[in-house]
Design a protein around this motif. Structure first.
Motif, PDB file in Angstrom:
ATOM      1  N   LYS A  21       0.733  -1.250  -0.096  1.00 30.01           N
ATOM      2  CA  LYS A  21      -0.175  -0.011  -0.001  1.00 30.01           C
ATOM      3  C   LYS A  21       0.716   1.217   0.210  1.00 30.01           C
ATOM      4  O   LYS A  21       2.379   1.086   0.407  1.00 30.01           O
ATOM      5  CB  LYS A  21      -0.949  -0.062   1.127  1.00 30.01           C
ATOM      6  N   PRO A  22       0.526   2.317  -0.568  1.00 32.78           N
ATOM      7  CA  PRO A  22       1.151   3.546  -0.692  1.00 32.78           C
ATOM      8  C   PRO A  22       1.260   4.299   0.814  1.00 32.78           C
ATOM      9  O   PRO A  22       0.363   3.899   1.667  1.00 32.78           O
ATOM     10  CB  PRO A  22       0.391   4.365  -1.558  1.00 32.78           C
ATOM     11  N   THR A  23       2.215   4.937   1.177  1.00 34.04           N
ATOM     12  CA  THR A  23       2.346   5.840   2.256  1.00 34.04           C
ATOM     13  C   THR A  23       2.398   7.466   1.801  1.00 34.04           C
ATOM     14  O   THR A  23       2.645   7.474   0.636  1.00 34.04           O
ATOM     15  CB  THR A  23       3.475   5.522   3.039  1.00 34.04           C
ATOM     16  N   VAL A  27       6.093   3.841  -0.509  1.00 37.25           N
ATOM     17  CA  VAL A  27       5.201   2.847  -0.689  1.00 37.25           C
ATOM     18  C   VAL A  27       5.708   1.494   0.292  1.00 37.25           C
ATOM     19  O   VAL A  27       6.952   1.391   0.121  1.00 37.25           O
ATOM     20  CB  VAL A  27       5.069   2.001  -2.100  1.00 37.25           C
ATOM     21  N   ILE A  28       4.755   0.802   0.889  1.00 36.60           N
ATOM     22  CA  ILE A  28       5.133  -0.375   1.689  1.00 36.60           C
ATOM     23  C   ILE A  28       5.295  -1.495   0.544  1.00 36.60           C
ATOM     24  O   ILE A  28       4.308  -1.920  -0.071  1.00 36.60           O
ATOM     25  CB  ILE A  28       4.110  -0.621   2.748  1.00 36.60           C
ATOM     26  N   ALA A  43       9.776   7.466  -2.124  1.00 34.30           N
ATOM     27  CA  ALA A  43       9.091   8.264  -3.560  1.00 34.30           C
ATOM     28  C   ALA A  43      10.270   8.553  -4.627  1.00 34.30           C
ATOM     29  O   ALA A  43       9.823   8.697  -5.663  1.00 34.30           O
ATOM     30  CB  ALA A  43       8.293   9.407  -3.203  1.00 34.30           C
ATOM     31  N   ASN A  44      11.307   8.697  -4.153  1.00 33.60           N
ATOM     32  CA  ASN A  44      12.555   8.774  -4.818  1.00 33.60           C
ATOM     33  C   ASN A  44      13.218   7.778  -5.535  1.00 33.60           C
ATOM     34  O   ASN A  44      14.025   7.703  -6.396  1.00 33.60           O
ATOM     35  CB  ASN A  44      13.681   9.672  -4.526  1.00 33.60           C
TER      36      ASN A  44
END
Length: 147
Positions: A21-23, A27-28, A43-44
């Motif tokens: 799932k996204p955070t 993302v996890i 995210a990078n």
């Protein structure tokens, strides 16, 4: 091969990961190995979802076919595990393997390292996430009775 949208390769890390799932910061993910270790990928980071990866083809209308189609061809021809040792294989061996499942692949754009990844990814998926290869069951809809 719809489940490939849940599987990713993370640049700089070996193996494959299931996207959970996204955070707010990324993302996890969970590793697709026996450990099932979870971590947060920023995210990078360069995350490549397998569903979005294609293989260049020389004489194909779209000039590429989805990686999932290659995986299905491998499954049909080689079964649950590809027995090629990618570390000791020559480039010619790797290209012969790919030629056996995708004869029209573009020999100028597909590299031996790409074929090694495909074989490794296939074996990881086949071992740790075999449901990826399950064919979707078509649900028959009942027709209303005619009066």
């Amino acid at each position: 091969m719809e489940l490939l949208k849940e599987v990713a390769n993370i640049s700089g890390q070996s193996g494959l990961y299931r996207i959970l799932k996204p955070t707010r910061t990324g993302v996890i993910v969970e590793s697709l190995d026996g450990k099932k270790a979870r971590s947060v990928v920023g995210a990078n980071a360069r995350v490549s979802v397998l569903k979005d990866i294609s293989v260049y083809m020389a004489n194909h209308q779209d000039n590429a076919i989805p990686l999932g189609d290659i995986f299905l061809a491998i499954r049909e021809k080689h079964g649950e595990k590809v027995e090629i040792n990618v570390k000791n294989s020559t480039d010619a061996d790797l290209f012969d393997f790919l030629d056996s499942v995708a004869p029209d692949f573009d020999r100028e754009k597909v590299f031996a390292s790409d074929v090694k990844k495909m074989i490794n990814w296939y074996n990881i998926l086949s071992t740790n996430m075999p449901e990826v290869f399950a064919t979707p069951v078509e649900v028959e809809t009942e027709k209303p009775a005619e009066a």
